[in-house]
Design an enzyme around this catalytic site. Structure first.
Site, PDB file in Angstrom:
ATOM      1  N   ASP A 206       5.377   2.179  -0.949  1.00  0.00           N
ATOM      2  CA  ASP A 206       6.389   1.489  -1.764  1.00  0.00           C
ATOM      3  C   ASP A 206       7.797   1.931  -1.323  1.00  0.00           C
ATOM      4  O   ASP A 206       8.667   1.090  -1.013  1.00  0.00           O
ATOM      5  CB  ASP A 206       6.131   1.857  -3.235  1.00  0.00           C
ATOM      6  CG  ASP A 206       6.850   0.970  -4.228  1.00  0.00           C
ATOM      7  OD1 ASP A 206       7.719   0.181  -3.814  1.00  0.00           O
ATOM      8  OD2 ASP A 206       6.557   1.077  -5.429  1.00  0.00           O
TER       9      ASP A 206
ATOM     10  N   ILE B  81       3.078  -0.382   8.042  1.00  0.00           N
ATOM     11  CA  ILE B  81       3.110  -1.774   7.573  1.00  0.00           C
ATOM     12  C   ILE B  81       4.538  -2.332   7.542  1.00  0.00           C
ATOM     13  O   ILE B  81       4.725  -3.549   7.603  1.00  0.00           O
ATOM     14  CB  ILE B  81       2.426  -1.902   6.190  1.00  0.00           C
ATOM     15  CG1 ILE B  81       1.999  -3.356   5.928  1.00  0.00           C
ATOM     16  CG2 ILE B  81       3.310  -1.368   5.070  1.00  0.00           C
ATOM     17  CD1 ILE B  81       1.024  -3.504   4.778  1.00  0.00           C
TER      18      ILE B  81
ATOM     19  N   THR C  79      -5.138   4.287  -2.707  1.00  0.00           N
ATOM     20  CA  THR C  79      -5.812   5.466  -2.126  1.00  0.00           C
ATOM     21  C   THR C  79      -4.849   6.601  -1.780  1.00  0.00           C
ATOM     22  O   THR C  79      -5.265   7.612  -1.212  1.00  0.00           O
ATOM     23  CB  THR C  79      -6.633   5.102  -0.870  1.00  0.00           C
ATOM     24  OG1 THR C  79      -5.744   4.670   0.168  1.00  0.00           O
ATOM     25  CG2 THR C  79      -7.644   4.027  -1.171  1.00  0.00           C
TER      26      THR C  79
ATOM     27  N   TYR D  20      -2.421   7.253  -6.143  1.00  0.00           N
ATOM     28  CA  TYR D  20      -3.303   6.813  -7.234  1.00  0.00           C
ATOM     29  C   TYR D  20      -4.733   7.345  -7.106  1.00  0.00           C
ATOM     30  O   TYR D  20      -5.567   7.105  -7.986  1.00  0.00           O
ATOM     31  CB  TYR D  20      -3.285   5.297  -7.367  1.00  0.00           C
ATOM     32  CG  TYR D  20      -2.036   4.755  -8.073  1.00  0.00           C
ATOM     33  CD1 TYR D  20      -1.006   5.610  -8.479  1.00  0.00           C
ATOM     34  CD2 TYR D  20      -1.898   3.402  -8.346  1.00  0.00           C
ATOM     35  CE1 TYR D  20       0.126   5.117  -9.125  1.00  0.00           C
ATOM     36  CE2 TYR D  20      -0.770   2.901  -8.998  1.00  0.00           C
ATOM     37  CZ  TYR D  20       0.239   3.765  -9.382  1.00  0.00           C
ATOM     38  OH  TYR D  20       1.351   3.271 -10.027  1.00  0.00           O
TER      39      TYR D  20
END
Ligand code: ADP
Length: 177
Positions: free
Chosen positions: A40, A17, A124, A127
């Site tokens: 992140d 991404i 997914t 977490y």
């Protein structure tokens, strides 16, 4: 795979991404907006320190909400940081919180006048949300949102593994059949 819903295209691809060229990419952040591993960490590494500077000023984001910052050095002009739920056993409001995270991210994109947005598979990874369940919650929320809100041309899911792409493809087929 691509599906057209009204004037919006929903697209599923495998990829990274951080190299997306949509107006915004969505980050699966934590509630302190403190950065971390997974997608992140990858977004902050690729986009540079300006993103974290804005995150520090914002201070935090409760689970199910979303905030927006610059995209820094990314091709995407903005990063929408949303916080998905940690999955326990499915009976702790996880589905509603996950859906809310997608909805709030989409609302922010429309409010900013953005036309194209890319999502990772929120919750997914670290977490622990099962991807088969998460993909249905994600896609049903996106489809409901774009039925009720004009303005977005493209909502893209950029999945990091073949397994994730398969789960999202099955979910989209099921929801549109
Ligand atoms: P969470 O804490 O919300 O579970 P993670 O970052 O641990 O977030 O995982 C969310 C998803 O993002 C996982 O499917 C993971 O494989 C995926 N991911 C990790 N890096 C990238 C990347 N560069 N582009 C797209 N997806 C990624």
């Amino acid at each position: 795979m691509e599906k057209r819903i009204g004037s919006t295209t929903v697209s599923l691809v495998r990829g990274d991404i951080t190299v997306e060229e949509t107006d915004a990419i969505v980050n699966a952040a934590n509630s302190r907006l403190a950065g971390g591993g997974g997608v992140d960490g990858a977004i902050h590494r690729a986009g540079g320190p300006r993103i974290m500077e804005e995150c520090r000023k914002i201070g935090g984001c409760p689970t199910g909400n979303a905030v927006i910052t610059t995209g820094g050095g990314l091709k995407a002009r903005y990063v929408i940081h949303t916080v998905g739920p940690v999955y326990r056993d499915g009976s702790h409001g996880e589905e509603e919180l996950l859906k809310k995270a997608y909805r709030e991210s989409l609302k922010l994109a429309v409010k900013k006048g953005l036309k194209t947005v890319s999502f990772p598979s929120i919750s997914t990874g670290a977490y622990g949300y099962p991807v088969e369940k998460a993909s249905e919650a994600a896609l049903s929320t996106v489809m409901e949102f774009i039925k009720n809100n004009k303005g977005l041309d493209l909502v893209k899911f950029v999945l990091f593994s073949d397994r994730d792409l398969t789960a999202y493809t099955r979910a989209l087929e099921k929801l549109t059949s």
